[in-house]
Design a protein around this motif. Structure first.
Motif, short mmCIF file in Angstrom:
data_model
loop_
_atom_site.label_atom_id
_atom_site.label_comp_id
_atom_site.label_asym_id
_atom_site.label_seq_id
_atom_site.Cartn_x
_atom_site.Cartn_y
_atom_site.Cartn_z
N ASP A 1 0.82 -1.21 0.00
CA ASP A 1 0.00 0.00 0.00
C ASP A 1 0.85 1.26 0.00
OD1 ASP A 1 -2.21 -1.59 -0.01
OD2 ASP A 1 -2.78 -1.22 2.08
N MET A 2 2.00 1.21 0.68
CA MET A 2 2.88 2.37 0.71
C MET A 2 3.36 2.72 -0.70
SD MET A 2 6.54 2.87 2.68
CE MET A 2 7.25 1.48 1.78
N VAL A 3 3.87 1.72 -1.41
CA VAL A 3 4.38 1.98 -2.75
C VAL A 3 3.24 2.35 -3.70
CG1 VAL A 3 5.70 1.07 -4.69
CG2 VAL A 3 6.32 0.43 -2.36
N ALA A 4 2.13 1.63 -3.61
CA ALA A 4 0.99 1.90 -4.48
C ALA A 4 0.45 3.31 -4.25
CB ALA A 4 -0.11 0.87 -4.26
N SER A 5 0.39 3.73 -2.99
CA SER A 5 -0.10 5.07 -2.67
C SER A 5 0.82 6.13 -3.28
CB SER A 5 -0.18 5.27 -1.16
OG SER A 5 -1.14 4.40 -0.59
N TYR A 6 2.13 5.91 -3.17
CA TYR A 6 3.07 6.86 -3.76
C TYR A 6 2.88 6.93 -5.26
CZ TYR A 6 7.26 9.52 -4.69
OH TYR A 6 8.11 10.50 -5.11
N MET A 7 2.78 5.78 -5.90
CA MET A 7 2.63 5.73 -7.36
C MET A 7 1.32 6.38 -7.80
SD MET A 7 5.40 4.44 -8.50
CE MET A 7 6.74 3.29 -8.21
N ASP A 8 0.29 6.32 -6.94
CA ASP A 8 -1.02 6.92 -7.25
C ASP A 8 -1.08 8.40 -6.90
OD1 ASP A 8 -1.95 4.50 -8.18
OD2 ASP A 8 -2.96 3.95 -6.31
N GLY A 9 0.00 8.93 -6.36
CA GLY A 9 0.05 10.35 -6.05
C GLY A 9 -0.34 10.72 -4.64
N ASP A 10 -0.67 9.73 -3.80
CA ASP A 10 -1.04 10.02 -2.42
C ASP A 10 0.23 9.97 -1.56
OD1 ASP A 10 -2.17 10.33 0.06
OD2 ASP A 10 -3.79 8.88 -0.25
N ILE A 11 1.03 11.00 -1.69
CA ILE A 11 2.33 11.04 -1.02
C ILE A 11 2.16 11.06 0.49
CG2 ILE A 11 4.56 12.21 -0.90
CD1 ILE A 11 3.72 11.18 -3.71
N GLU A 12 1.14 11.76 0.97
CA GLU A 12 0.94 11.87 2.41
C GLU A 12 0.66 10.50 3.04
OE1 GLU A 12 -1.95 14.24 5.60
OE2 GLU A 12 -1.97 14.77 3.47
N LYS A 13 -0.16 9.70 2.37
CA LYS A 13 -0.46 8.36 2.89
C LYS A 13 0.79 7.48 2.87
CE LYS A 13 -3.35 4.27 2.21
NZ LYS A 13 -4.42 3.63 1.39
N ALA A 14 1.53 7.56 1.78
CA ALA A 14 2.76 6.76 1.67
C ALA A 14 3.75 7.16 2.75
CB ALA A 14 3.37 6.95 0.29
N GLN A 15 3.89 8.45 2.97
CA GLN A 15 4.80 8.94 4.00
C GLN A 15 4.39 8.45 5.38
OE1 GLN A 15 4.62 13.11 5.47
NE2 GLN A 15 6.65 13.30 4.54
N LYS A 16 3.10 8.46 5.64
CA LYS A 16 2.59 8.01 6.95
C LYS A 16 2.94 6.54 7.17
CE LYS A 16 -1.70 8.13 9.67
NZ LYS A 16 -1.87 6.68 10.04
N ILE A 17 2.74 5.71 6.15
CA ILE A 17 3.05 4.28 6.27
C ILE A 17 4.54 4.07 6.50
CG2 ILE A 17 3.05 2.05 5.08
CD1 ILE A 17 0.52 3.02 3.58
N GLN A 18 5.37 4.80 5.77
CA GLN A 18 6.82 4.67 5.93
C GLN A 18 7.25 5.06 7.34
OE1 GLN A 18 10.14 4.41 3.31
NE2 GLN A 18 10.05 3.40 5.30
N LEU A 19 6.82 6.21 7.81
CA LEU A 19 7.29 6.70 9.10
C LEU A 19 6.75 5.89 10.27
CD1 LEU A 19 7.17 10.56 8.50
CD2 LEU A 19 9.12 9.00 8.32
N GLU A 20 5.53 5.39 10.15
CA GLU A 20 4.96 4.58 11.23
C GLU A 20 5.72 3.27 11.42
OE1 GLU A 20 0.87 4.10 10.21
OE2 GLU A 20 0.22 5.90 11.30
N ALA A 21 6.42 2.85 10.39
CA ALA A 21 7.11 1.56 10.45
C ALA A 21 8.57 1.66 10.88
CB ALA A 21 7.04 0.89 9.08
N ILE A 22 9.07 2.85 11.12
CA ILE A 22 10.50 3.01 11.39
C ILE A 22 10.96 2.22 12.62
CG2 ILE A 22 12.32 4.65 12.01
CD1 ILE A 22 11.56 4.64 9.03
N GLU A 23 10.20 2.26 13.70
CA GLU A 23 10.59 1.49 14.90
C GLU A 23 10.67 0.00 14.57
OE1 GLU A 23 9.18 0.51 19.50
OE2 GLU A 23 7.74 1.33 18.05
N LEU A 24 9.69 -0.50 13.85
CA LEU A 24 9.68 -1.91 13.48
C LEU A 24 10.85 -2.24 12.56
CD1 LEU A 24 8.41 -4.73 13.32
CD2 LEU A 24 6.95 -3.87 11.46
N ILE A 25 11.07 -1.40 11.57
CA ILE A 25 12.18 -1.65 10.63
C ILE A 25 13.51 -1.66 11.37
CG2 ILE A 25 13.45 -0.69 8.67
CD1 ILE A 25 10.68 0.40 7.68
N ASP A 26 13.69 -0.72 12.27
CA ASP A 26 14.93 -0.69 13.06
C ASP A 26 15.10 -2.00 13.84
OD1 ASP A 26 15.58 1.82 12.15
OD2 ASP A 26 14.98 2.87 13.99
N ALA A 27 14.02 -2.49 14.40
CA ALA A 27 14.08 -3.73 15.18
C ALA A 27 14.37 -4.93 14.28
CB ALA A 27 12.78 -3.94 15.95
#
Length: 294
Positions: free
Chosen positions: A219-245
């Motif tokens: 959904d993050m990539v699809a949202s970016y490709m569809d022009g919904d940058i804000e949604k894509a950004q939200k998904i990316q940033l919400e996952a940072i703690e998990l990605i770090d872990a």
């Protein structure tokens, strides 16, 4: 030219208690990835512990993924090696069992020159007729594909159509995108840098994170490709703690622990990789809880 656009999963290889590959569980994981919207299966990569597989296991695993996906989404087979002859052999066999494309990591440990990297990819390309993704991950291989070299390969070597960029150096990726000017697809190899890479014209990600959250990554990539940058950004940033872990110990130690926590029979790791420390396992568990998947 693109083998896929979106979120490809660098899929784990589940193991039985005796260390053999658990194909039934691999099939279950593949089905759940497809159901979650994953755009490609990348089998036998670093996350799949390919370096501890013998050739027979390697090809059997690729064939299983090809048969299981049944052309619903592309299957990209990891076939790189620090021996060109071995890389060529694996590439040819992966093509024979139906892989849609190849992910070829740069030779590791022996540290080829830029000219050696060019010849490595040319030799693999000359042996097959399916698309090839170069894989640049200097932190693990000790070798960096310079932007100039990657573009030269893309322009002069048939079948080489893309690169998985895991250098972590956004400036290098920007230079690569500028020099390539569309002749080479770029996929992020770092889960915490997907959006920056997409903003430079990237086609998507080959993701470890997608093992535990396929729908989110898609959904993050699809949202970016569809022009919904804000949604894509939200998904990316919400996952940072998990990605770090997921990268607090060497990959794929944490992601296999995470998959076991989620109820998959991911099993243990093949030596020399060892189980996650208790402290980091607790960190991972907390991150998964905070992310809402546990």
């Amino acid at each position: 030219m693109s083998i896929f656009t979106g979120a490809g999963v660098a899929i784990i290889t589940p193991m039985n208690e005796d260390g053999s590959i658990n194909y039934d569980e691999l099939g279950r994981i593949i089905e759940n990835q497809i159901a979650g919207g994953t755009d490609a299966i990348i089998i036998c990569g670093t996350t799949g512990e390919s370096s501890t597989m013998n050739d027979e296991e390697h090809i059997k695993c690729i064939k299983y993924a090809v048969d299981k996906t049944a052309k619903r989404i592309p299957v990209i087979a990891g076939t790189g090696s620090n021996c060109t002859r071995e890389a060529v052999n694996l590439a040819k066999q992966a093509q024979e069992v139906g892989a849609d494309g190849l992910l070829c990591v740069t030779p590791y440990y022996n540290k080829a020159t830029q000219g050696g990297l060019y010849q490595y990819y040319k030799d693999i390309s000359d042996a097959v007729n399916i698309p090839i993704i170069m894989y640049n991950v200097p932190s693990r291989t000790g070798t960096n594909i310079l932007p100039e070299t990657a573009v030269k390969i893309a322009k002069e070597v048939k079948n080489v159509v893309a690169i998985k960029e895991a250098s972590g150096n956004i400036s290098q990726v920007a230079k690569l995108a500028s020099l390539a000017d569309g002749c080479l697809d770029i996929y992020s190899g770092n889960d915490d840098q997907v959006l920056p890479l997409l903003s430079l014209g990237g086609k998507g990600v080959i993701s470890v994170w997608s093992n535990v959250a396929p729908a989110k990554v898609h959904d993050m990539v699809a949202s970016y490709m569809d022009g919904d940058i804000e949604k894509a950004q939200k998904i990316q940033l919400e996952a940072i703690e998990l990605i770090d872990a997921l990268f607090c110990e060497v990959n794929p130690i944490p992601v296999k622990a995470a998959m076991n926590m989620l109820g998959y029979k991911a099993g243990s790791l093949r030596a020399p990789l060892t189980e996650m420390t208790d402290a980091n396992k607790e960190r991972l568990r907390k991150a998964m809880e905070n992310y809402g998947i546990l």
